[in-house]
Design a protein around this motif. Structure first.
Motif, short mmCIF file in Angstrom:
data_model
loop_
_atom_site.label_atom_id
_atom_site.label_comp_id
_atom_site.label_asym_id
_atom_site.label_seq_id
_atom_site.Cartn_x
_atom_site.Cartn_y
_atom_site.Cartn_z
N LEU A 194 3.76 -57.20 -48.69
CA LEU A 194 3.34 -55.52 -47.88
C LEU A 194 3.72 -54.73 -48.29
N GLY A 195 4.90 -54.74 -48.88
CA GLY A 195 4.95 -52.93 -49.88
C GLY A 195 4.43 -53.07 -51.12
N LEU A 196 3.13 -54.31 -51.57
CA LEU A 196 2.15 -54.43 -52.82
C LEU A 196 1.19 -53.89 -52.23
N ILE A 197 1.07 -54.06 -50.76
CA ILE A 197 -0.46 -53.37 -50.10
C ILE A 197 -0.11 -51.89 -50.14
N LEU A 198 0.33 -51.87 -49.21
CA LEU A 198 0.89 -49.96 -48.88
C LEU A 198 1.12 -49.44 -50.44
N LEU A 199 2.15 -49.78 -51.37
CA LEU A 199 1.99 -48.88 -52.84
C LEU A 199 0.70 -48.81 -52.94
N ARG B 64 16.52 -68.90 -43.99
CA ARG B 64 16.15 -67.16 -42.75
C ARG B 64 15.48 -66.23 -43.61
N VAL B 65 15.70 -65.94 -45.08
CA VAL B 65 15.53 -64.70 -45.77
C VAL B 65 13.88 -64.68 -46.56
N PHE B 66 13.62 -66.23 -47.01
CA PHE B 66 13.09 -66.48 -48.53
C PHE B 66 11.44 -65.45 -47.98
N TRP B 67 11.19 -66.70 -46.68
CA TRP B 67 10.06 -66.45 -46.49
C TRP B 67 9.35 -64.98 -45.80
N GLY C 230 12.61 -56.54 -49.99
CA GLY C 230 11.56 -57.85 -49.95
C GLY C 230 11.64 -58.27 -51.19
N GLY C 231 11.81 -57.51 -52.39
CA GLY C 231 11.75 -58.73 -53.09
C GLY C 231 12.49 -59.22 -53.77
N MET C 232 13.81 -58.19 -53.87
CA MET C 232 15.44 -59.00 -54.10
C MET C 232 15.55 -59.72 -53.92
N LEU C 233 15.67 -59.64 -51.97
CA LEU C 233 16.00 -60.82 -51.25
C LEU C 233 14.92 -62.16 -51.48
N ALA C 234 14.09 -62.02 -51.69
CA ALA C 234 12.83 -63.21 -51.92
C ALA C 234 13.17 -63.68 -53.28
N LEU D 137 9.76 -62.52 -48.54
CA LEU D 137 8.14 -62.57 -48.91
C LEU D 137 7.39 -61.96 -49.03
N ALA D 138 7.00 -62.09 -47.40
CA ALA D 138 6.40 -61.49 -46.84
C ALA D 138 6.06 -59.74 -46.80
N ALA D 139 7.18 -59.29 -46.46
CA ALA D 139 7.66 -57.69 -46.66
C ALA D 139 7.87 -57.58 -48.17
N PHE D 140 7.92 -57.79 -49.35
CA PHE D 140 6.66 -57.81 -50.63
C PHE D 140 5.86 -57.54 -50.87
#
Length: 205
Positions: free
Chosen positions: A112-117, A101-104, A132-136, A107-110
């Motif tokens: 997205l965060g890299l792109i928004l950075l 339920r959480v990994f993918w 996102g990184g911590m949960l992934a 990982l997608a949120a992480f």
């Protein structure tokens, strides 16, 4: 198994992969040194009192987190499971619900965060990147440990069925079978299934 009786652990099955243990310990130590350096920097180089205490508090808080990660990693490295728990892993070889339920999504949120950075202010990208990184990392690490343990447990019972398991681990399994009739029946069923599969393989060959 008698109530409150401590089961004999199987010593040869290590829950944590060696490379993951080494990487986690190294990461915790490097980050710990960085946090302590931040404390020293706050004490020796930051002149404004508010910023000084912020640097010291942030560094000490990070150091406590690193020590917690180091403690948990080493506990997992030295932790050993009883034979009943290892057979449960073999019988329930499916991804953890937390991972499914959480990994993918994390990982997608992480990602997205890299792109928004690259395009947005910190208040926009930081929640995606950090949470996102911590949960992934958490969900992926737990699933990795589960798969590693399951592979080792399956090999353990296969070798036990061939009567070539080292005596200490064989004694731990035998002890659990004597104390738990349900576990003994499950081990017998596992052995019978293995014999049928070997028989089918020999017939095909």
């Amino acid at each position: 198994m008698k109530t409150n009786e401590t089961p004999i652990p199987v010593r040869s099955v290590v829950c944590l992969p060696r490379w993951l243990m080494s990487a986690s310990v190294t990461l915790c130590l490097v980050l710990l040194l960085g946090c302590l350096a931040f404390v020293v920097y706050g004490i020796g180089w930051v002149e404004e009192p508010g910023r000084r205490w912020g640097a010291i508090g942030g560094g000490l808080g990070g150091a406590i987190g690193c020590l917690g990660g180091l403690y948990g990693t080493l506990n997992d490295w030295y932790r050993r499971l009883p034979a009943t728990a290892l057979l449960w892993h073999v019988q329930n070889d499916a991804p953890l619900p937390f991972y499914r339920r959480v990994f993918w999504p994390s990982l997608a949120a992480f990602g997205l965060g890299l792109i928004l950075l690259c395009f947005c202010e910190r208040v926009v990208w930081q929640p995606f990147l950090h949470v996102g990184g911590m949960l992934a990392f958490m969900s992926g690490g737990m699933e990795l440990i589960r798969r590693h343990t399951t592979r080792q447990a399956r090999a353990l019972f296969a070798v036990y069925s061939d009567h070539t398991l080292e005596p200490a681990d064989a004694a731990a399994i035998d002890d659990a079978r004597r104390k738990d009739a349900k576990f003994d029946a499950e081990v017998r069923a596992f052995q019978e299934l293995g014999e049928r599969l070997r028989g089918l393989a020999n017939d095909i060959a």
